[in-house]
Motif scaffolding. Structure first.
Motif, PDB file in Angstrom:
ATOM      1  N   MET A   1       2.234   8.632  -5.939  1.00  0.00           N
ATOM      2  CA  MET A   1       1.288   8.529  -6.719  1.00  0.00           C
ATOM      3  C   MET A   1       1.267   8.376  -6.748  1.00  0.00           C
ATOM      4  N   THR A   2       2.551   8.426  -7.995  1.00  0.00           N
ATOM      5  CA  THR A   2       1.840   8.784  -9.002  1.00  0.00           C
ATOM      6  C   THR A   2       1.780   8.032  -9.020  1.00  0.00           C
ATOM      7  N   PRO A   3      -0.866   7.842  -9.326  1.00  0.00           N
ATOM      8  CA  PRO A   3      -1.758   7.251  -9.920  1.00  0.00           C
ATOM      9  C   PRO A   3      -2.319   7.073 -10.117  1.00  0.00           C
ATOM     10  N   THR A 102      -3.595   5.505  -1.935  1.00  0.00           N
ATOM     11  CA  THR A 102      -2.176   5.300  -1.648  1.00  0.00           C
ATOM     12  C   THR A 102      -1.883   5.088  -0.162  1.00  0.00           C
ATOM     13  N   SER A 103      -2.799   5.514   0.703  1.00  0.00           N
ATOM     14  CA  SER A 103      -2.625   5.285   2.132  1.00  0.00           C
ATOM     15  C   SER A 103      -3.091   3.899   2.554  1.00  0.00           C
TER      16      SER A 103
END
Length: 277
Positions: A1-3, A102-103
């Protein structure tokens, strides 16, 4: 994420911070793809669009970032306002799927200069992103309907547990489901995950303690029955390469805000208590 609206009279407002909502879905024609880099400002930071700091996030994730009327507000939003102000820029928020953030795909596609989405720093994510220094401590928490009788993961044997896709909460739930015998149900975002608890689609849900505790305040028919000591920390996110000066500036701003008290004022505004020392 966590985010992450109406600006309140606070130290941040006194600094004249401004957030502009700029929604852009994956593949949107106005998302910044192909945009010419903005001219470097006096601090040596070059941005996608001159005069703006485009910041990707995934809405809603209250109280870190969420819409209030037509404006995006929240804890992360105000921290990024401080960074934008330091650079002499205006923050523009780009709402996009969490996995695209996130990627690192949002940076490869030049959709944003930075990202702030209540995101836990992990080694896996750090392969695709550059994180700032940690700015928030978090852990996972279990939310259920009040009076459900569920107290921990073991009590959910044979039941359904909701998670948000691509989060550390999903990872934690998956890692513990075999030992506790529950089924994991994946939701696209926090709002639908929490709605799943209210509607009884799932018996409980796991997400970061900051957001589930905030949800319970607005929805007293739910309760947080336990927290798990996962020892997580959030970081602001930047492209893996070419963002050194921007990361340096963000870290300087985070440090200065904790020293001058502005971080605590923002923290208290959104969480109702002083920031941990």
């Amino acid at each position: 994420m966590t985010p992450n609206r109406i600006r309140r009279a606070s130290a941040v407002a006194a600094l004249g911070l401004v957030s502009v909502l700029g929604l852009a879905a994956c593949g949107s024609s106005d998302s910044g793809d192909g945009a010419e880099p903005g001219a470097s400002n006096s601090s040596g930071v070059s941005t996608i669009e001159a005069g703006k700091l485009k910041v990707c996030t995934h809405l809603p994730y209250k109280p870190f970032q969420f819409k209030e009327g037509s404006e995006v507000v929240g804890f992360d939003v105000e921290l990024m306002d401080l960074v934008a102000k330091k650079l002499g820029l205006e923050q523009e928020i780009v709402d996009i799927s969490f996995d695209q953030i996130t990627s690192g795909a949002v940076f490869a596609a030049k959709k944003c200069d930075a990202a702030a989405a209540g995101t836990t720093i992990t080694d896996e994510r750090a392969k695709a992103l550059t994180f700032s220094e940690p700015y928030f401590d978090a852990t996972q928490a279990l939310i259920t309907k009040k009076g459900s009788g569920f107290t921990d993961l073991a009590s959910l044997k044979g039941k359904k547990v909701g998670v948000q896709t691509d989060t550390t909460g999903q990872q934690y739930a998956e890692e513990n489901k075999a030992a506790n015998g529950y089924t994991v149900v994946v939701f696209d975002d926090l709002a639908t995950e929490m709605a799943g608890v209210l509607a009884g689609r799932v018996d409980a849900a796991i997400n970061d303690n900051g957001v589930v505790n905030d949800y319970v305040k607005d929805n007293p028919s739910t309760e947080v029955v336990t927290e798990f000591d996962t020892g997580e920390q959030y970081g602001l996110m930047f492209p893996k390469t070419g963002s050194e000066k921007l990361v340096e500036t963000a870290n300087e701003v985070l440090k200065a805000s904790k020293e001058d008290g502005s971080y605590n004022e923002i923290y208290k505004k959104w969480f109702g208590v002083d920031a941990p020392k």
